[in-house]
Design an enzyme around this catalytic site. Structure first.
Site, PDB file in Angstrom:
ATOM      1  N   ASP A  82     -11.922  -4.130   7.928  1.00  9.47           N
ATOM      2  CA  ASP A  82     -10.468  -3.936   7.876  1.00  9.47           C
ATOM      3  C   ASP A  82     -10.073  -3.189   6.602  1.00  9.47           C
ATOM      4  O   ASP A  82      -9.059  -3.501   5.962  1.00  9.47           O
ATOM      5  CB  ASP A  82      -9.719  -5.282   7.930  1.00  9.47           C
ATOM      6  N   ASP A  88      -2.881  -1.963   6.213  1.00 11.23           N
ATOM      7  CA  ASP A  88      -3.786  -2.881   6.904  1.00 11.23           C
ATOM      8  C   ASP A  88      -4.428  -3.877   5.940  1.00 11.23           C
ATOM      9  O   ASP A  88      -4.810  -4.973   6.337  1.00 11.23           O
ATOM     10  CB  ASP A  88      -4.857  -2.072   7.637  1.00 11.23           C
ATOM     11  N   ARG A 142       0.449  -8.937  -7.102  1.00 14.12           N
ATOM     12  CA  ARG A 142      -0.966  -8.746  -7.464  1.00 14.12           C
ATOM     13  C   ARG A 142      -1.803  -8.787  -6.192  1.00 14.12           C
ATOM     14  O   ARG A 142      -1.325  -9.301  -5.162  1.00 14.12           O
ATOM     15  CB  ARG A 142      -1.420  -9.876  -8.399  1.00 14.12           C
TER      16      ARG A 142
HETATM   17  N1  ATP Z   1       1.646  -5.843  -6.748  1.00 14.34           N
HETATM   18  C1  ATP Z   1       0.425  -5.407  -6.442  1.00 14.34           C
HETATM   19  N2  ATP Z   1      -0.280  -4.662  -7.320  1.00 14.34           N
HETATM   20  C2  ATP Z   1      -1.512  -4.189  -7.018  1.00 14.34           C
HETATM   21  N3  ATP Z   1      -2.129  -4.401  -5.844  1.00 14.34           N
HETATM   22  C3  ATP Z   1      -1.477  -5.120  -4.928  1.00 14.34           C
HETATM   23  C4  ATP Z   1      -0.172  -5.660  -5.174  1.00 14.34           C
HETATM   24  N4  ATP Z   1       0.228  -6.325  -4.068  1.00 14.34           N
HETATM   25  C5  ATP Z   1      -0.788  -6.209  -3.183  1.00 14.34           C
HETATM   26  N5  ATP Z   1      -1.802  -5.489  -3.685  1.00 14.34           N
HETATM   27  C6  ATP Z   1      -3.067  -5.077  -3.030  1.00 14.34           C
HETATM   28  O1  ATP Z   1      -2.893  -3.789  -2.443  1.00 14.34           O
HETATM   29  C7  ATP Z   1      -3.955  -3.603  -1.504  1.00 14.34           C
HETATM   30  C8  ATP Z   1      -3.631  -2.510  -0.529  1.00 14.34           C
HETATM   31  O2  ATP Z   1      -2.570  -2.894   0.203  1.00 14.34           O
HETATM   32  P1  ATP Z   1      -2.058  -2.224   1.558  1.00 14.34           P
HETATM   33  O3  ATP Z   1      -2.964  -2.501   2.646  1.00 14.34           O
HETATM   34  O4  ATP Z   1      -0.649  -2.686   1.696  1.00 14.34           O
HETATM   35  O5  ATP Z   1      -2.002  -0.674   1.288  1.00 14.34           O
HETATM   36  P2  ATP Z   1      -3.075   0.458   1.568  1.00 14.34           P
HETATM   37  O6  ATP Z   1      -4.410  -0.007   1.248  1.00 14.34           O
HETATM   38  O7  ATP Z   1      -2.593   1.655   0.892  1.00 14.34           O
HETATM   39  O8  ATP Z   1      -2.989   0.663   3.105  1.00 14.34           O
HETATM   40  P3  ATP Z   1      -4.144   0.611   4.153  1.00 14.34           P
HETATM   41  O9  ATP Z   1      -4.699  -0.781   4.062  1.00 14.34           O
HETATM   42  O10 ATP Z   1      -3.414   0.898   5.399  1.00 14.34           O
HETATM   43  O11 ATP Z   1      -5.146   1.626   3.764  1.00 14.34           O
HETATM   44  C9  ATP Z   1      -4.162  -4.977  -0.912  1.00 14.34           C
HETATM   45  O12 ATP Z   1      -5.534  -5.229  -0.802  1.00 14.34           O
HETATM   46  C10 ATP Z   1      -3.494  -5.943  -1.901  1.00 14.34           C
HETATM   47  O13 ATP Z   1      -4.396  -6.898  -2.417  1.00 14.34           O
END
Ligand code: ATP
Length: 473
Positions: free
Chosen positions: A445, A195, A170
């Site tokens: 960020d 990030d 989550r």
């Molecule tokens: N199991 C999950 N289900 C849904 N959201 C999640 C889960 N685990 C983590 N997250 C959320 O996913 C969000 C995005 O994560 P992450 O930064 O890894 O990927 P991204 O946003 O696609 O990449 P970037 O930050 O490089 O744009 C995080 O803010 C985190 O809170």
């Protein structure tokens, strides 16, 4: 230069003299130039599978090398050294001994400048096995984090690293993990995501009473999000391409290197940045393109095209302490007992900025403040930025930019050539304040914040990431 040698091996069909030198594992066969596998590229060694049957069976010595190809990719190669001894028992002892020798020399914690040890010293000082915690976000980027990790997990095993794994369930799960992480049990936290996941880990560390120790905990970054700016910045600084193989290489063969962290605060909140603060054009693209997440990294391209249909400006005030030649040596972060990192440059919120600060006021078309060089794999926003230079590098476009200005900037981003555009200023600063209307979008960020008055001050080298020093070209 003392070396540890053995000639009881064969490489292919030829007798091979194997020696551990201070530089690498040397394998010499007759009439050919000796092969040297640099310790920096060697993950470890193991006794391979039996190659014969019954009395003739013997396990070869397998040396696991993560070589850099001409194109810059890291590729795993197993160097198989078989027995040249008639007696399998003796050979097996020799293999076991060489597994320990290779593990000793390949350990990145070893002082590479120390004099070459004797065999006795090597045998008496086997390196302690390291334990890494791997944190994987299955929701990052286009949802391939687990697959990406699976491709390179073996590098950890081959380097004799014990692995524990948590798949986040989550949002804020990563923050909780970092807040309660056992700093003694683990040697490194490998973050497999984007990030946003790194941001959560940093906030988790900074919530702890022992934040000053926690924020120094070594982080490995494996890019599996949609932006992956930090991973790209680390790879760029290390002279590696930003692939899962190279990033895992840096995590497993690197040592902790300092990374700047910045306090971001307003009247009600404080958080900590390692990547960027954006406002206006880029912040809105980042925020609005969330809905195109399934495009992976391409979501920013789609978002930009949509945004360019209706260019606009954003009114605000940006005040900053301009960096001069005098602060070439910005003091490094010093741990203290204070409840939060000390701020030595920012004025108290709500008071005027110091007279020697500079101010840009009025409409702006772009505001992109970077802690590191890359905002994403293909966006080299702040070419002069270093991981621990102690500065933010701010790209500003004052006034109303035309579609042509934007096009010039966007086309130059990948190679960092946008900074040569006449409309672009690149400002280097240790601390700044940004005031915008409350309803404006800011991205810290990659996380959404409201507008208002925000202040930033950089803490030089406050965090640590696993990396290596770039070797000269
Ligand atoms: N199991 C999950 N289900 C849904 N959201 C999640 C889960 N685990 C983590 N997250 C959320 O996913 C969000 C995005 O994560 P992450 O930064 O890894 O990927 P991204 O946003 O696609 O990449 P970037 O930050 O490089 O744009 C995080 O803010 C985190 O809170």
């Amino acid at each position: 230069m003392s070396v540890i040698s053995c000639s009881a091996f064969r490489l292919g069909r030829q007798d091979a003299a194997v020696s551990a030198t201070s530089v690498g594992l040397k394998v010499a066969v007759d009439k050919k130039p000796a092969l040297v596998y640099r310790w920096a590229d060697v993950l470890g060694a193991s006794a391979g599978l039996d190659e014969g049957i019954g009395a003739t069976s013997s396990m070869p010595l397998v040396v696991h090398v993560l070589e850099k190809t001409k194109g810059g990719k890291r590729k795993l190669r197993d160097v198989v050294l078989t027995s040249a001894a008639a007696d399998n028992g003796i050979h097996q002892m020799e293999v076991d001994k060489w597994v320990r020798i290779v593990q000793y020399f390949a350990d990145p914690r070893r002082d590479a400048n120390a004099p070459c040890p004797t065999l006795d010293e090597v045998m008496q000082h086997s390196p302690r096995q390291r334990t890494f915690l791997v944190l994987i976000n299955p929701a990052g980027g286009s949802g391939k984090a687990e697959k990406i990790y699976d491709k390179v997990e073996s590098f950890l095993v081959l380097a004799n690293v014990r692995v524990e794994k948590i798949v986040t369930e989550r949002p804020h799960h990563a923050l909780d993990v970092a807040e309660h992480l056992d700093l003694v049990k683990y040697d490194c936290l490998v973050i497999v995501g984007g990030d946003g996941l790194v941001y959560e880990v940093v906030q988790g560390f900074m919530k702890r009473l022992d934040w000053a120790a926690a924020i120094q905990f070594p982080l490995g970054i494996l890019p599996a999000g949609s932006g992956n700016g930090l991973a790209k910045s680390i790879c760029e600084a290390a002279g590696e391409i930003s692939s899962p193989e190279s990033c895992m290489y840096l995590s497993v063969k690197g040592r902790p290197v300092p990374l700047d962290v910045a306090t971001l605060r307003n009247a009600s909140t404080t958080c900590y940045l390692v990547l960027s603060l954006t406002w206006g054009f880029m912040a809105e693209i980042d925020y609005e393109s969330e809905k195109y997440r399934f495009f992976g990294g391409q979501r920013f391209v789609v978002g930009t095209l949509v945004k360019l249909l209706a260019p606009k400006t954003w009114n605000g005030t940006f005040s900053y302490l301009e960096s001069t030649a005098d602060d070439a040596d910005v003091p490094r972060f010093q741990a203290s007992d204070s409840p939060a990192p000390e701020l030595s440059v920012l004025p108290p919120l709500g008071t005027p900025v110091p007279p020697k600060w500079k101010t840009i006021e009025g409409p702006m078309s772009m505001f992109w403040a970077m802690n590191v060089s890359h905002a994403s794999t293909d966006a080299h926003i702040a070419p002069p930025a270093r991981l621990d230079d102690g500065f933010f590098h701010v790209v500003v476009m004052e006034g109303k930019a035309s579609r042509g200005d934007y096009a010039g900037v966007m086309l130059g981003l990948e190679k960092g050539q946008h900074v040569d555009q006449p409309a672009v200023q690149l400002i280097k600063t240790r601390a700044f304040q940004l005031q915008t209307p409350d309803e404006h979008v800011l991205m810290a960020d990659g996380e959404r914040c409201d507008g208002g008055t925000w202040q930033v001050e950089v803490h030089r080298g406050m965090a640590r990431v696993m990396s290596v020093m770039a070797s000269p070209p």
